[in-house]
Write a protein that holds these residues in place. Structure first.
Motif, PDB file in Angstrom:
ATOM      1  N   THR A   1       0.844  -1.178   0.000  1.00 45.77           N
ATOM      2  CA  THR A   1       0.000   0.000   0.000  1.00 45.77           C
ATOM      3  C   THR A   1       0.887   1.237   0.000  1.00 45.77           C
ATOM      4  OG1 THR A   1      -0.171  -0.033   2.410  1.00 45.77           O
ATOM      5  CG2 THR A   1      -1.921  -1.122   1.166  1.00 45.77           C
ATOM      6  N   GLN A   2       0.356   2.289  -0.602  1.00 48.37           N
ATOM      7  CA  GLN A   2       1.073   3.548  -0.645  1.00 48.37           C
ATOM      8  C   GLN A   2       0.153   4.657  -0.132  1.00 48.37           C
ATOM      9  OE1 GLN A   2       3.128   2.558  -4.895  1.00 48.37           O
ATOM     10  NE2 GLN A   2       3.543   4.579  -4.082  1.00 48.37           N
ATOM     11  N   SER A   3       0.743   5.596   0.601  1.00 46.87           N
ATOM     12  CA  SER A   3      -0.055   6.710   1.087  1.00 46.87           C
ATOM     13  C   SER A   3       0.769   7.984   1.084  1.00 46.87           C
ATOM     14  CB  SER A   3      -0.579   6.429   2.502  1.00 46.87           C
ATOM     15  OG  SER A   3       0.502   6.191   3.396  1.00 46.87           O
TER      16      SER A   3
ATOM     17  N   THR B   1      10.959  -3.191   8.721  1.00 41.58           N
ATOM     18  CA  THR B   1      10.907  -3.976   7.486  1.00 41.58           C
ATOM     19  C   THR B   1       9.739  -3.582   6.625  1.00 41.58           C
ATOM     20  OG1 THR B   1      11.959  -5.878   8.553  1.00 41.58           O
ATOM     21  CG2 THR B   1      10.721  -6.321   6.545  1.00 41.58           C
ATOM     22  N   GLU B   2       8.612  -3.306   7.238  1.00 36.76           N
ATOM     23  CA  GLU B   2       7.390  -3.107   6.469  1.00 36.76           C
ATOM     24  C   GLU B   2       7.212  -1.714   5.881  1.00 36.76           C
ATOM     25  OE1 GLU B   2       7.672  -4.078   9.634  1.00 36.76           O
ATOM     26  OE2 GLU B   2       6.087  -3.252  10.914  1.00 36.76           O
ATOM     27  N   ASP B   3       7.994  -0.744   6.319  1.00 37.83           N
ATOM     28  CA  ASP B   3       7.792   0.627   5.857  1.00 37.83           C
ATOM     29  C   ASP B   3       9.033   1.212   5.196  1.00 37.83           C
ATOM     30  OD1 ASP B   3       5.762   1.376   8.736  1.00 37.83           O
ATOM     31  OD2 ASP B   3       5.127   0.952   6.683  1.00 37.83           O
TER      32      ASP B   3
ATOM     33  N   ASN C   1       6.923  -8.905   4.679  1.00 39.57           N
ATOM     34  CA  ASN C   1       8.306  -8.967   5.188  1.00 39.57           C
ATOM     35  C   ASN C   1       9.363  -9.181   4.113  1.00 39.57           C
ATOM     36  OD1 ASN C   1       7.713  -8.598   7.964  1.00 39.57           O
ATOM     37  ND2 ASN C   1       7.022 -10.717   8.065  1.00 39.57           N
ATOM     38  N   HIS C   2       9.128  -8.606   2.937  1.00 35.76           N
ATOM     39  CA  HIS C   2      10.140  -8.704   1.888  1.00 35.76           C
ATOM     40  C   HIS C   2      11.322  -7.813   2.225  1.00 35.76           C
ATOM     41  CE1 HIS C   2       7.633 -11.165  -0.556  1.00 35.76           C
ATOM     42  NE2 HIS C   2       6.663 -10.270  -0.583  1.00 35.76           N
ATOM     43  N   ARG C   3      12.493  -8.328   1.916  1.00 37.20           N
ATOM     44  CA  ARG C   3      13.700  -7.605   2.292  1.00 37.20           C
ATOM     45  C   ARG C   3      13.930  -6.357   1.444  1.00 37.20           C
ATOM     46  NH1 ARG C   3      19.902  -9.977   1.896  1.00 37.20           N
ATOM     47  NH2 ARG C   3      20.935  -8.082   2.634  1.00 37.20           N
ATOM     48  N   TYR C   4      13.684  -6.479   0.133  1.00 41.01           N
ATOM     49  CA  TYR C   4      14.032  -5.407  -0.784  1.00 41.01           C
ATOM     50  C   TYR C   4      12.807  -4.540  -1.093  1.00 41.01           C
ATOM     51  CZ  TYR C   4      18.538  -7.590  -1.557  1.00 41.01           C
ATOM     52  OH  TYR C   4      19.796  -8.099  -1.379  1.00 41.01           O
ATOM     53  N   MET C   5      13.039  -3.242  -1.025  1.00 35.67           N
ATOM     54  CA  MET C   5      11.998  -2.279  -1.383  1.00 35.67           C
ATOM     55  C   MET C   5      12.609  -1.191  -2.254  1.00 35.67           C
ATOM     56  SD  MET C   5       9.812  -2.034   2.171  1.00 35.67           S
ATOM     57  CE  MET C   5       8.340  -1.358   1.406  1.00 35.67           C
TER      58      MET C   5
ATOM     59  N   LEU D   1       6.280  10.420   1.383  1.00 30.14           N
ATOM     60  CA  LEU D   1       5.423   9.365   0.866  1.00 30.14           C
ATOM     61  C   LEU D   1       5.755   8.063   1.579  1.00 30.14           C
ATOM     62  CD1 LEU D   1       5.704  10.106  -2.977  1.00 30.14           C
ATOM     63  CD2 LEU D   1       4.250  11.214  -1.263  1.00 30.14           C
ATOM     64  N   ARG D   2       4.725   7.299   1.839  1.00 33.16           N
ATOM     65  CA  ARG D   2       4.918   6.064   2.597  1.00 33.16           C
ATOM     66  C   ARG D   2       4.575   4.842   1.756  1.00 33.16           C
ATOM     67  NH1 ARG D   2       1.122   3.199   6.682  1.00 33.16           N
ATOM     68  NH2 ARG D   2       2.518   1.934   7.975  1.00 33.16           N
ATOM     69  N   CYS D   3       5.418   3.833   1.879  1.00 33.34           N
ATOM     70  CA  CYS D   3       5.164   2.530   1.283  1.00 33.34           C
ATOM     71  C   CYS D   3       5.119   1.511   2.408  1.00 33.34           C
ATOM     72  CB  CYS D   3       6.258   2.175   0.290  1.00 33.34           C
ATOM     73  SG  CYS D   3       6.060   0.526  -0.442  1.00 33.34           S
ATOM     74  N   HIS D   4       4.070   0.729   2.430  1.00 32.27           N
ATOM     75  CA  HIS D   4       3.893  -0.272   3.479  1.00 32.27           C
ATOM     76  C   HIS D   4       3.659  -1.632   2.844  1.00 32.27           C
ATOM     77  CE1 HIS D   4       2.679  -1.895   7.386  1.00 32.27           C
ATOM     78  NE2 HIS D   4       1.665  -2.455   6.764  1.00 32.27           N
ATOM     79  N   GLN D   5       4.393  -2.651   3.326  1.00 32.89           N
ATOM     80  CA  GLN D   5       4.202  -4.006   2.813  1.00 32.89           C
ATOM     81  C   GLN D   5       3.956  -4.956   3.977  1.00 32.89           C
ATOM     82  OE1 GLN D   5       7.053  -6.687   2.542  1.00 32.89           O
ATOM     83  NE2 GLN D   5       8.851  -5.447   3.005  1.00 32.89           N
TER      84      GLN D   5
END
Lengths: 113, 113
Positions: free
Chosen positions: A5-7, A71-73, A28-32, A21-25
């Motif tokens: 998700t992006q916000s 990890t998630e953000d 638990n993927h390592r690479y963003m 800007l925020r990216c949330h997953q």
């Protein structure tokens, strides 16, 4: 969108103001990754992260900073927004750092006036 | 920028026809390729990938062909449907210490009923 998700999804701001800007997953993927998409340029990499507090620059990193405290953000900050940063911003994740498909979020449309 | 490009910026087809979208790449060292579909207002969506040790890979209604001799990639969509209307990107992986995904600028596929 592979649990990404992006916000916000849309934002209008003025030149000179900071924007985050925020990216949330959720997986638990390592690479963003953060990309921007502009007509005639396709998708271009701004910054990427290979773990908590581990980040590096992409090809168009000037004027942007990132942070990854969990990890998630993965946060993208425009320190002082300019009109040239008007764009659509996409976050992506991958399970590993090599030979791996990247999966994209829905995007954030940013307009800098 | 890097030369991952598309020969046809717009492709118009009739519903039920087969579509072929082409892509040329310049990095002979690339060994992993991905096709993405992007609908209006959404992020790129993974369609299919292929590694350089393969010439062809098939998915559901889609086939990717890789010709390493001439550095050419194509996406074939069988029995094209109106829902296939989108922009299609090819991307290649450059192994530069991390996975660098290099995108072309995209081809718009328009499917008429």
């Amino acid at each position: 969108d592979a649990g990404i998700t992006q916000s916000p999804r849309h934002k209008v701001t003025e030149t000179g103001t900071p924007v985050t800007l925020r990216c949330h997953q959720t997986e638990n993927h390592r690479y963003m990754y953060w990309y921007r998409q502009d007509p005639g340029h396709g998708l271009r990499l701004i910054h990427y992260s290979y773990g908590v507090k581990d980040t590096d620059k992409g090809e168009v990193s000037d004027g942007y900073s990132v942070s990854r405290s969990k990890t998630e953000d993965f946060l993208l900050t425009l320190e002082s927004a300019t009109s040239s940063q008007t764009s659509v911003y996409f976050c992506a994740i991958s399970v590993s750092g090599t030979q791996e498909t990247q999966y994209f979020g829905p995007g954030t449309r940013l307009l800098v006036l | 920028g890097e030369s991952v490009g598309l020969h046809l910026p717009t492709l118009s087809v009739q519903e039920g026809d087969n579509s072929i979208i082409n892509c040329a790449y310049s990095n002979s060292a690339s060994d992993y390729f991905i096709w993405y579909k992007q609908e209006s207002g959404k992020g790129p969506q993974f369609i299919i990938d292929i590694r350089s040790n393969m010439d062809k890979r098939q998915g559901q209604r889609v086939t990717v062909l890789l010709n390493k001799t001439v550095k050419h990639l194509s996406l074939q969509i069988a029995a094209t449907q109106p829902g296939d209307s989108a922009v299609y990107f090819c991307a290649e992986i450059w192994n530069t210490g991390f996975q660098k995904l290099v995108f072309g600028t995209g081809t718009r596929l328009l499917v008429s009923p």
